[in-house]
Design an enzyme around this catalytic site. Structure first.
Site, PDB file in Angstrom:
ATOM      1  N   HIS A   1     -22.953  31.295   9.577  1.00  0.00           N
ATOM      2  CA  HIS A   1     -22.364  32.627   9.679  1.00  0.00           C
ATOM      3  C   HIS A   1     -21.671  32.993   8.370  1.00  0.00           C
ATOM      4  O   HIS A   1     -21.058  32.153   7.707  1.00  0.00           O
ATOM      5  CB  HIS A   1     -21.399  32.708  10.858  1.00  0.00           C
ATOM      6  CG  HIS A   1     -22.094  32.972  12.155  1.00  0.00           C
ATOM      7  ND1 HIS A   1     -21.580  32.607  13.384  1.00  0.00           N
ATOM      8  CD2 HIS A   1     -23.284  33.583  12.423  1.00  0.00           C
ATOM      9  CE1 HIS A   1     -22.415  32.969  14.349  1.00  0.00           C
ATOM     10  NE2 HIS A   1     -23.454  33.564  13.785  1.00  0.00           N
TER      11      HIS A   1
ATOM     12  N   ASP B   1     -18.989  34.511   7.367  1.00  0.00           N
ATOM     13  CA  ASP B   1     -17.573  34.293   7.051  1.00  0.00           C
ATOM     14  C   ASP B   1     -17.280  32.836   6.700  1.00  0.00           C
ATOM     15  O   ASP B   1     -16.138  32.498   6.373  1.00  0.00           O
ATOM     16  CB  ASP B   1     -16.675  34.762   8.198  1.00  0.00           C
ATOM     17  CG  ASP B   1     -16.973  34.085   9.523  1.00  0.00           C
ATOM     18  OD1 ASP B   1     -18.160  33.834   9.814  1.00  0.00           O
ATOM     19  OD2 ASP B   1     -16.027  33.823  10.294  1.00  0.00           O
ATOM     20  N   HIS B   2     -18.311  32.006   6.716  1.00  0.00           N
ATOM     21  CA  HIS B   2     -18.155  30.598   6.329  1.00  0.00           C
ATOM     22  C   HIS B   2     -18.958  30.227   5.077  1.00  0.00           C
ATOM     23  O   HIS B   2     -18.776  29.132   4.544  1.00  0.00           O
ATOM     24  CB  HIS B   2     -18.564  29.682   7.488  1.00  0.00           C
ATOM     25  CG  HIS B   2     -17.679  29.819   8.683  1.00  0.00           C
ATOM     26  ND1 HIS B   2     -16.708  28.897   9.013  1.00  0.00           N
ATOM     27  CD2 HIS B   2     -17.592  30.799   9.625  1.00  0.00           C
ATOM     28  CE1 HIS B   2     -16.070  29.294  10.110  1.00  0.00           C
ATOM     29  NE2 HIS B   2     -16.595  30.440  10.490  1.00  0.00           N
TER      30      HIS B   2
ATOM     31  N   ASP C   1     -17.253  26.741  14.190  1.00  0.00           N
ATOM     32  CA  ASP C   1     -16.893  27.609  15.299  1.00  0.00           C
ATOM     33  C   ASP C   1     -17.420  26.984  16.584  1.00  0.00           C
ATOM     34  O   ASP C   1     -18.525  26.459  16.600  1.00  0.00           O
ATOM     35  CB  ASP C   1     -17.526  28.980  15.120  1.00  0.00           C
ATOM     36  CG  ASP C   1     -16.913  29.800  13.997  1.00  0.00           C
ATOM     37  OD1 ASP C   1     -15.949  29.310  13.373  1.00  0.00           O
ATOM     38  OD2 ASP C   1     -17.397  30.912  13.730  1.00  0.00           O
TER      39      ASP C   1
ATOM     40  N   HIS D   1      -8.548  30.235  12.179  1.00  0.00           N
ATOM     41  CA  HIS D   1      -9.679  31.105  12.532  1.00  0.00           C
ATOM     42  C   HIS D   1      -9.262  32.127  13.593  1.00  0.00           C
ATOM     43  O   HIS D   1      -9.874  32.249  14.642  1.00  0.00           O
ATOM     44  CB  HIS D   1     -10.855  30.241  13.027  1.00  0.00           C
ATOM     45  CG  HIS D   1     -12.185  30.952  12.998  1.00  0.00           C
ATOM     46  ND1 HIS D   1     -12.661  31.666  14.062  1.00  0.00           N
ATOM     47  CD2 HIS D   1     -13.141  31.030  12.033  1.00  0.00           C
ATOM     48  CE1 HIS D   1     -13.859  32.157  13.775  1.00  0.00           C
ATOM     49  NE2 HIS D   1     -14.173  31.781  12.540  1.00  0.00           N
TER      50      HIS D   1
END
Length: 312
Positions: free
Chosen positions: A64, A66-67, A210, A268
């Protein structure tokens, strides 16, 4: 072992929190291991006291944005710096294709000293001091949590006791410090463990994001000194967590409790819990502490030193 949080927001950055990245500093070997590299991580590194030049390993949990969106820029800068120091990158198999595509279409060459390692459950890296393993979590796409384990260390060597036994200083001290049994010239067998204090248990740091609550996270986190666990949502938003396969504050606390960790650090966070909103991050903290009291909230640029511990 020092943990520095470079980004603690979920999905998108806020004015006070960048997206996911955590630096694990290993001062004894002048190395930094980076976990995830969301957009803007390079700027966060420059604003922190973490040295980019010391980054030797980068571990990515999943694909993803955002990582991973900060990874290309960071690697490009490392290439321009020309240090030549190898950087080992661990991540899902698709990560290599992603980096190659970014390099192709933005017309830059990935530094030649970068080595890519596709991850799989189990041990990914091991040397005399540390091992790194990972386990599959439960998210919308394959995501992995990481376990960094420090090797046990012999206790403090009692030099005075060694001298009183007539053992002269020299290379034999090194063997005794390691707990080995050595035979002296006069025929005596000396056990190193008899000359060392209590063995020092290696520290363990877990990075889980996540994921929604899952048994894989518990197994990975067993007996950890520090569990860094995502807490995207508050307990009252549990349905959102189940729908999006993220964790609530209470799920993170339940993992910490079940795994019998020593310290939980939540990260997070959804921007919906910003100051001034009906629910705020302090509410998530209280929810977690009701289940697992040794819980704190991560914030950008916070540094946590992992304390050493003796054998249990």
């Amino acid at each position: 072992m020092e943990i520095t949080f470079l980004g603690t927001s979920s999905g998108v950055p806020t004015r006070s929190r960048n997206v996911s990245s955590v630096a694990l500093r290993l001062p004894q070997r002048a190395e930094v291991w980076l976990f995830d590299c969301g957009e803007g991580t390079q700027h966060q590194l420059l604003r922190s006291d973490v040295k980019i030049s010391q980054i030797t390993r980068i571990f990515v949990t999943h694909m993803h944005g955002d990582h991973i969106y900060g990874l290309t820029g960071l690697l490009a800068s490392c290439g321009l710096a020309g240090s030549g120091q190898p950087i080992e990158i661990y991540g899902p198999p698709e990560l290599k294709d992603y980096l190659k595509a970014c390099a192709k279409y933005s017309h830059f060459k990935l530094p030649h000293h970068i080595r890519f390692h596709p991850i799989h459950p189990g041990i990914l890296y091991e040397d005399a001091e540390f091992s790194v393993s990972c386990n599959l979590l439960k998210h919308r796409i394959p995501a992995y949590g990481y376990r960094i384990a420090e090797s046990d260390r012999p206790g403090r060597f009692n030099v005075e006791k060694a001298k009183s036994l007539g053992i002269p200083p020299g290379p034999v001290y090194g063997e005794l410090k390691q707990g080995k049994t050595v035979t002296l010239p006069d025929g005596r067998n000396i056990r190193g463990q008899d000359l060392c204090g209590e063995r020092e248990t290696g520290r363990k740091v877990i990075y889980c994001t996540d994921t929604v609550f899952c048994e894989g996270a518990i197994a990975l986190s067993e007996d950890a000194d520090v569990l860094i666990h995502e807490a995207t949502f508050a307990h009252q938003d549990a349905q959102l967590a189940f729908d999006r396969l993220h964790s609530t504050s209470t799920m993170a606390a339940q993992v910490a409790l079940a795994a019998q960790v020593k310290q939980l650090i939540m990260t997070h966070f959804s921007p919906r819990y910003a100051p001034g909103n009906a629910l705020q991050l302090d509410d998530l903290l209280q929810e977690a502490r009701a289940i697992f009291p040794n819980t704190i909230l991560a914030r950008d640029f916070m540094t946590y030193e992992v304390p050493r511990r003796s054998s249990d």
